[in-house]
Design a protein around this motif. Structure first.
Motif, PDB file in Angstrom:
ATOM      1  N   ILE A   7      45.977  41.821  28.571  1.00 43.26           N
ATOM      2  CA  ILE A   7      45.340  42.859  27.765  1.00 43.26           C
ATOM      3  C   ILE A   7      43.839  42.809  28.034  1.00 43.26           C
ATOM      4  O   ILE A   7      43.325  41.841  28.606  1.00 43.26           O
ATOM      5  CB  ILE A   7      45.589  42.682  26.249  1.00 43.26           C
ATOM      6  CG1 ILE A   7      44.889  41.426  25.727  1.00 43.26           C
ATOM      7  CG2 ILE A   7      47.071  42.671  25.933  1.00 43.26           C
ATOM      8  CD1 ILE A   7      44.831  41.347  24.211  1.00 43.26           C
ATOM      9  N   SER A   8      43.136  43.837  27.606  1.00 47.22           N
ATOM     10  CA  SER A   8      41.679  43.799  27.589  1.00 47.22           C
ATOM     11  C   SER A   8      41.219  44.386  26.267  1.00 47.22           C
ATOM     12  O   SER A   8      41.978  45.068  25.572  1.00 47.22           O
ATOM     13  CB  SER A   8      41.079  44.565  28.773  1.00 47.22           C
ATOM     14  OG  SER A   8      41.411  45.923  28.703  1.00 47.22           O
ATOM     15  N   ILE A   9      39.979  44.091  25.921  1.00 48.85           N
ATOM     16  CA  ILE A   9      39.409  44.616  24.693  1.00 48.85           C
ATOM     17  C   ILE A   9      38.174  45.427  25.063  1.00 48.85           C
ATOM     18  O   ILE A   9      37.343  44.984  25.859  1.00 48.85           O
ATOM     19  CB  ILE A   9      39.068  43.494  23.702  1.00 48.85           C
ATOM     20  CG1 ILE A   9      40.361  42.795  23.264  1.00 48.85           C
ATOM     21  CG2 ILE A   9      38.298  44.036  22.492  1.00 48.85           C
ATOM     22  CD1 ILE A   9      40.191  41.677  22.287  1.00 48.85           C
ATOM     23  N   GLU A  10      38.105  46.626  24.472  1.00 48.91           N
ATOM     24  CA  GLU A  10      36.967  47.504  24.696  1.00 48.91           C
ATOM     25  C   GLU A  10      36.154  47.610  23.413  1.00 48.91           C
ATOM     26  O   GLU A  10      36.680  47.439  22.317  1.00 48.91           O
ATOM     27  CB  GLU A  10      37.433  48.900  25.115  1.00 48.91           C
ATOM     28  CG  GLU A  10      38.134  48.928  26.454  1.00 48.91           C
ATOM     29  CD  GLU A  10      38.606  50.308  26.847  1.00 48.91           C
ATOM     30  OE1 GLU A  10      38.722  50.534  28.057  1.00 48.91           O
ATOM     31  OE2 GLU A  10      38.859  51.158  25.955  1.00 48.91           O
ATOM     32  N   LYS A  11      34.863  47.906  23.587  1.00 49.94           N
ATOM     33  CA  LYS A  11      33.955  48.074  22.456  1.00 49.94           C
ATOM     34  C   LYS A  11      33.322  49.452  22.544  1.00 49.94           C
ATOM     35  O   LYS A  11      32.936  49.897  23.630  1.00 49.94           O
ATOM     36  CB  LYS A  11      32.870  46.999  22.488  1.00 49.94           C
ATOM     37  CG  LYS A  11      31.902  47.089  21.329  1.00 49.94           C
ATOM     38  CD  LYS A  11      30.880  45.975  21.378  1.00 49.94           C
ATOM     39  CE  LYS A  11      29.956  46.086  20.174  1.00 49.94           C
ATOM     40  NZ  LYS A  11      28.936  45.041  20.215  1.00 49.94           N
ATOM     41  N   LEU A  23      35.992  42.428  26.704  1.00 44.81           N
ATOM     42  CA  LEU A  23      36.660  41.251  27.263  1.00 44.81           C
ATOM     43  C   LEU A  23      37.698  41.772  28.256  1.00 44.81           C
ATOM     44  O   LEU A  23      38.723  42.305  27.860  1.00 44.81           O
ATOM     45  CB  LEU A  23      37.322  40.421  26.163  1.00 44.81           C
ATOM     46  CG  LEU A  23      36.361  39.758  25.181  1.00 44.81           C
ATOM     47  CD1 LEU A  23      37.106  39.189  23.989  1.00 44.81           C
ATOM     48  CD2 LEU A  23      35.568  38.663  25.870  1.00 44.81           C
ATOM     49  N   PRO A  24      37.424  41.636  29.562  1.00 42.71           N
ATOM     50  CA  PRO A  24      38.247  42.310  30.564  1.00 42.71           C
ATOM     51  C   PRO A  24      39.646  41.750  30.781  1.00 42.71           C
ATOM     52  O   PRO A  24      40.549  42.499  31.106  1.00 42.71           O
ATOM     53  CB  PRO A  24      37.425  42.194  31.838  1.00 42.71           C
ATOM     54  CG  PRO A  24      36.543  41.016  31.621  1.00 42.71           C
ATOM     55  CD  PRO A  24      36.303  40.930  30.152  1.00 42.71           C
ATOM     56  N   LEU A  25      39.850  40.480  30.618  1.00 44.86           N
ATOM     57  CA  LEU A  25      41.185  39.951  30.894  1.00 44.86           C
ATOM     58  C   LEU A  25      41.506  38.811  29.947  1.00 44.86           C
ATOM     59  O   LEU A  25      40.950  37.731  30.042  1.00 44.86           O
ATOM     60  CB  LEU A  25      41.300  39.470  32.339  1.00 44.86           C
ATOM     61  CG  LEU A  25      42.678  38.938  32.731  1.00 44.86           C
ATOM     62  CD1 LEU A  25      43.748  40.019  32.575  1.00 44.86           C
ATOM     63  CD2 LEU A  25      42.673  38.434  34.155  1.00 44.86           C
ATOM     64  N   LEU A  26      42.402  39.107  29.033  1.00 44.85           N
ATOM     65  CA  LEU A  26      42.941  38.107  28.121  1.00 44.85           C
ATOM     66  C   LEU A  26      44.446  38.117  28.296  1.00 44.85           C
ATOM     67  O   LEU A  26      45.019  39.067  28.812  1.00 44.85           O
ATOM     68  CB  LEU A  26      42.598  38.456  26.675  1.00 44.85           C
ATOM     69  CG  LEU A  26      41.130  38.526  26.295  1.00 44.85           C
ATOM     70  CD1 LEU A  26      40.972  39.102  24.905  1.00 44.85           C
ATOM     71  CD2 LEU A  26      40.498  37.143  26.366  1.00 44.85           C
ATOM     72  N   HIS A  27      45.072  37.069  27.836  1.00 48.09           N
ATOM     73  CA  HIS A  27      46.534  37.030  27.848  1.00 48.09           C
ATOM     74  C   HIS A  27      47.007  36.845  26.416  1.00 48.09           C
ATOM     75  O   HIS A  27      46.446  36.057  25.659  1.00 48.09           O
ATOM     76  CB  HIS A  27      47.045  35.907  28.754  1.00 48.09           C
ATOM     77  CG  HIS A  27      46.847  36.231  30.192  1.00 48.09           C
ATOM     78  ND1 HIS A  27      45.673  35.963  30.851  1.00 48.09           N
ATOM     79  CD2 HIS A  27      47.649  36.831  31.086  1.00 48.09           C
ATOM     80  CE1 HIS A  27      45.772  36.372  32.095  1.00 48.09           C
ATOM     81  NE2 HIS A  27      46.962  36.906  32.266  1.00 48.09           N
ATOM     82  N   ALA A  28      48.034  37.599  26.057  1.00 48.51           N
ATOM     83  CA  ALA A  28      48.493  37.630  24.669  1.00 48.51           C
ATOM     84  C   ALA A  28      50.008  37.518  24.587  1.00 48.51           C
ATOM     85  O   ALA A  28      50.718  37.830  25.531  1.00 48.51           O
ATOM     86  CB  ALA A  28      48.045  38.933  24.011  1.00 48.51           C
ATOM     87  N   ASN A  29      50.455  37.086  23.433  1.00 51.59           N
ATOM     88  CA  ASN A  29      51.853  37.178  23.041  1.00 51.59           C
ATOM     89  C   ASN A  29      51.911  38.423  22.168  1.00 51.59           C
ATOM     90  O   ASN A  29      51.097  38.584  21.263  1.00 51.59           O
ATOM     91  CB  ASN A  29      52.255  35.925  22.260  1.00 51.59           C
ATOM     92  CG  ASN A  29      53.643  36.017  21.703  1.00 51.59           C
ATOM     93  OD1 ASN A  29      53.864  36.722  20.724  1.00 51.59           O
ATOM     94  ND2 ASN A  29      54.563  35.307  22.293  1.00 51.59           N
TER      95      ASN A  29
END
Length: 101
Positions: A7-11, A23-29
């Motif tokens: 996933i990524s997070i945009e502001k 945050l360009p590259l995160l990993h999530a459950n």
């Protein structure tokens, strides 16, 4: 816990009113919160999906707490508005974000 979905997070940039990568590259459950909601809007049936994104704690995520309207999650080419932030007992182990389309 296995965090395997990218996933990524945009502001939201208040000056330009455009979304920018935070945050360009995160990993999530990822799990559904509950079955997709359907509601009537302007005479048309609409669908609303809620998902819980569980992410390893990262200090940059703290900015989302109290400012959820400025951030959104991008997952599988869909945008999820963040409506809840939960760092359980402020343990800084895992953050749960509730995303709604």
């Amino acid at each position: 816990m296995i965090y395997k979905r990218p996933i990524s997070i945009e502001k939201l940039n208040p000056g330009t009113e455009e979304w920018e990568t935070y945050l360009p590259l995160l990993h999530a459950n990822i799990n559904k919160k509950k079955p997709d909601n359907e509601y009537l809007n302007a005479g048309a049936l609409q669908s609303q999906a809620e998902k819980v994104f569980r992410i390893r704690y990262n200090p940059a995520l703290k900015a989302i707490d109290g400012n959820t309207q400025l951030y959104r999650i991008v997952y599988d080419n869909r945008h999820y508005n963040i409506v809840d932030y939960d760092d359980f007992e402020e343990r800084h182990k895992e953050v749960r974000l509730l995303g709604v389309t």
